[in-house]
Design an enzyme around this catalytic site. Structure first.
Site, PDB file in Angstrom:
ATOM      1  N   ASN A  97       0.835  -1.210   0.000  1.00 37.08           N
ATOM      2  CA  ASN A  97       0.000   0.000   0.000  1.00 37.08           C
ATOM      3  C   ASN A  97       0.861   1.248   0.000  1.00 37.08           C
ATOM      4  OD1 ASN A  97      -2.083  -1.771   0.102  1.00 37.08           O
ATOM      5  ND2 ASN A  97      -2.430  -1.574   2.296  1.00 37.08           N
ATOM      6  N   HIS A 114       5.837  -0.797  -2.924  1.00 34.71           N
ATOM      7  CA  HIS A 114       5.313  -0.119  -4.124  1.00 34.71           C
ATOM      8  C   HIS A 114       5.402   1.397  -4.032  1.00 34.71           C
ATOM      9  CE1 HIS A 114       2.836  -3.849  -5.569  1.00 34.71           C
ATOM     10  NE2 HIS A 114       4.134  -3.960  -5.785  1.00 34.71           N
ATOM     11  N   CYS A 145      10.470  19.469 -10.684  1.00 39.85           N
ATOM     12  CA  CYS A 145      11.594  19.083  -9.833  1.00 39.85           C
ATOM     13  C   CYS A 145      12.406  20.333  -9.522  1.00 39.85           C
ATOM     14  CB  CYS A 145      12.453  18.054 -10.572  1.00 39.85           C
ATOM     15  SG  CYS A 145      14.042  17.761  -9.777  1.00 39.85           S
ATOM     16  N   THR A 192      -4.816  -9.142  -0.059  1.00 40.81           N
ATOM     17  CA  THR A 192      -4.145  -9.020  -1.356  1.00 40.81           C
ATOM     18  C   THR A 192      -4.640 -10.096  -2.301  1.00 40.81           C
ATOM     19  OG1 THR A 192      -2.003  -8.938  -2.485  1.00 40.81           O
ATOM     20  CG2 THR A 192      -2.148 -10.405  -0.569  1.00 40.81           C
ATOM     21  N   SER A 193      -4.804  -9.733  -3.582  1.00 35.34           N
ATOM     22  CA  SER A 193      -5.316 -10.702  -4.557  1.00 35.34           C
ATOM     23  C   SER A 193      -4.203 -11.607  -5.072  1.00 35.34           C
ATOM     24  CB  SER A 193      -5.952  -9.958  -5.728  1.00 35.34           C
ATOM     25  OG  SER A 193      -4.986  -9.116  -6.334  1.00 35.34           O
ATOM     26  N   GLU A 219     -11.975 -12.769   0.208  1.00 34.52           N
ATOM     27  CA  GLU A 219     -12.425 -13.850  -0.677  1.00 34.52           C
ATOM     28  C   GLU A 219     -11.280 -14.845  -0.896  1.00 34.52           C
ATOM     29  OE1 GLU A 219     -13.718 -11.437  -3.882  1.00 34.52           O
ATOM     30  OE2 GLU A 219     -11.670 -10.909  -4.475  1.00 34.52           O
TER      31      GLU A 219
HETATM   32  P1  OAD Z   1      -6.165  -5.921  -5.012  1.00 34.89           P
HETATM   33  O1  OAD Z   1      -7.169  -4.849  -5.219  1.00 34.89           O
HETATM   34  O2  OAD Z   1      -5.685  -6.682  -6.196  1.00 34.89           O
HETATM   35  O3  OAD Z   1      -6.752  -7.012  -4.003  1.00 34.89           O
HETATM   36  C1  OAD Z   1      -7.322  -6.656  -2.777  1.00 34.89           C
HETATM   37  C2  OAD Z   1      -7.799  -7.933  -2.067  1.00 34.89           C
HETATM   38  O4  OAD Z   1      -8.261  -7.549  -0.794  1.00 34.89           O
HETATM   39  C3  OAD Z   1      -8.933  -8.666  -2.766  1.00 34.89           C
HETATM   40  O5  OAD Z   1      -8.586 -10.039  -2.882  1.00 34.89           O
HETATM   41  C4  OAD Z   1     -10.127  -8.463  -1.828  1.00 34.89           C
HETATM   42  O6  OAD Z   1     -10.957  -9.608  -1.760  1.00 34.89           O
HETATM   43  C5  OAD Z   1      -9.449  -8.257  -0.494  1.00 34.89           C
HETATM   44  N1  OAD Z   1     -10.202  -7.439   0.462  1.00 34.89           N
HETATM   45  C6  OAD Z   1     -11.069  -6.417   0.230  1.00 34.89           C
HETATM   46  N2  OAD Z   1     -11.506  -5.890   1.375  1.00 34.89           N
HETATM   47  C7  OAD Z   1     -10.898  -6.561   2.377  1.00 34.89           C
HETATM   48  C8  OAD Z   1     -10.933  -6.498   3.805  1.00 34.89           C
HETATM   49  N3  OAD Z   1     -11.671  -5.580   4.447  1.00 34.89           N
HETATM   50  N4  OAD Z   1     -10.169  -7.364   4.502  1.00 34.89           N
HETATM   51  C9  OAD Z   1      -9.408  -8.293   3.875  1.00 34.89           C
HETATM   52  N5  OAD Z   1      -9.348  -8.430   2.533  1.00 34.89           N
HETATM   53  C10 OAD Z   1     -10.072  -7.571   1.799  1.00 34.89           C
HETATM   54  O7  OAD Z   1      -4.973  -5.267  -4.198  1.00 34.89           O
HETATM   55  P2  OAD Z   1      -3.437  -5.701  -4.049  1.00 34.89           P
HETATM   56  O8  OAD Z   1      -3.311  -7.190  -4.036  1.00 34.89           O
HETATM   57  O9  OAD Z   1      -2.904  -4.952  -2.896  1.00 34.89           O
HETATM   58  O10 OAD Z   1       0.309  -1.410  -6.995  1.00 34.89           O
HETATM   59  O11 OAD Z   1      -2.828  -5.140  -5.379  1.00 34.89           O
HETATM   60  C11 OAD Z   1      -1.448  -5.222  -5.581  1.00 34.89           C
HETATM   61  C12 OAD Z   1      -0.936  -4.008  -6.317  1.00 34.89           C
HETATM   62  O12 OAD Z   1      -1.686  -3.824  -7.504  1.00 34.89           O
HETATM   63  C13 OAD Z   1      -1.118  -2.696  -5.595  1.00 34.89           C
HETATM   64  O13 OAD Z   1      -0.112  -2.462  -4.641  1.00 34.89           O
HETATM   65  C14 OAD Z   1      -1.057  -1.692  -6.703  1.00 34.89           C
HETATM   66  C15 OAD Z   1      -1.684  -2.447  -7.860  1.00 34.89           C
HETATM   67  O14 OAD Z   1      -0.954  -2.397  -9.007  1.00 34.89           O
HETATM   68  C16 OAD Z   1       0.672  -0.127  -7.186  1.00 34.89           C
HETATM   69  O15 OAD Z   1      -0.082   0.820  -7.150  1.00 34.89           O
HETATM   70  C17 OAD Z   1       2.108   0.046  -7.451  1.00 34.89           C
END
Ligand code: OAD
Length: 246
Positions: A97, A114, A145, A192-193, A219
């Site tokens: 995050n 990230h 800059c 995280t997905s 999920e």
């Molecule tokens: P995603 O949006 O891909 O996944 C979020 C996950 O959190 C999903 O599987 C949801 O089911 C789950 N979720 C939602 N609400 C929740 C809760 N209250 N408690 C627990 N789980 C919950 O997000 P990330 O995996 O973080 O990078 O995505 C990875 C990266 O993709 C991010 O850091 C971002 C993006 O590219 C950058 O911005 C550099």
């Protein structure tokens, strides 16, 4: 759900994703049509997108800054800050995050793989060293800059860019230290997905190093199969129970 019984021989890594901030009101990334708040991912989160239309990118990140500034840490963030207080340097928080909610909850050592939504760097960062904290909103103008005059950009790791080695090294050396000190290693991923590499592969490394791995997520996607245990639910509800039993 059984509480994890950490003791003086435990070493714990928690890796958070967008789901950890969802209950605070920060939107997660992946919706059905692959758009980020109506934008194509490559338009607002790639060096190419920035070159094409820096103002569009700054509009997107200014909106994200404004949103995050209105959000507060949730009980999941607070549980992680408390765990750090209890375990000290036997705890490492790695986050995908870019918001500052872990820091505002009291976490001191946060490996932000990230990048940081509230920092700018020079768009010519391979040659210009400029990096600075910044809470500015740039809806009408692209900030410059102050060192070389090129466009400044958010200090976010975009698609097509490498993670900072100094940050990923914190993860690898933390795992290695568990082996050297014969400690029991835990790896807990939260919200995280598992769609974005290399962070999604951290669990494989942790498992190879003998970690007991857990996923806390709303999920149960395919990524859950990579972990020894899956805990279905909201981070803000599960983490306090998993770490402290309440
Ligand atoms: P995603 O949006 O891909 O996944 C979020 C996950 O959190 C999903 O599987 C949801 O089911 C789950 N979720 C939602 N609400 C929740 C809760 N209250 N408690 C627990 N789980 C919950 O997000 P990330 O995996 O973080 O990078 O995505 C990875 C990266 O993709 C991010 O850091 C971002 C993006 O590219 C950058 O911005 C550099």
């Amino acid at each position: 759900m059984e509480r994890l019984q950490f003791d003086s021989n435990s070493r714990v890594i928690v890796m958070t994703g967008a789901g950890a901030s969802a209950e605070s009101g920060v939107p997660t990334f992946r919706d059905a049509n692959g758009l980020w708040e109506g934008n194509k991912v490559e338009d607002v989160a790639s060096p190419y997108g920035f070159m094409e239309d820096p103002q569009k990118v700054w509009n997107f990140y200014s909106q994200r800054r404004a949103n995050v500034m209105m959000c507060d840490p949730n009980t999941g963030h607070l549980a992680l800050a408390e765990l750090e207080r209890q375990l000290g340097d036997r705890f490492l928080l790695v986050t995908q995050n870019v918001d500052d909610l872990h820091e505002r909850a009291g976490s001191k050592r946060v490996a932000k793989v990230h990048g940081n939504l509230f920092r700018n760097k020079c768009s010519q960062h391979t040659t210009c060293p400029y990096v600075a904290d910044d809470h500015g909103l740039y809806f009408d103008t692209v900030p410059k800059c102050p060192v070389c005059g090129a466009d400044a950009r958010p200090e976010i790791v975009w698609f097509g860019e490498r993670l900072q080695l100094s940050v990923t090294d914190m993860f690898y050396s933390f795992c290695a230290r568990a082996q050297m000190d014969a400690q029991k290693l835990y790896y807990v991923a939260v919200g995280t997905s598992g769609a974005v590499y290399p962070v999604a592969s951290f669990v494989y490394h942790a498992n190879t190093m003998g970690a007991e791995s857990h996923l806390v997520n709303l999920e149960q996607g395919e990524h859950a199969n990579d972990f020894h245990s899956f805990h279905k639910g909201k981070a803000g509800e599960i983490l306090p129970r998993l770490f402290f039993g309440s």
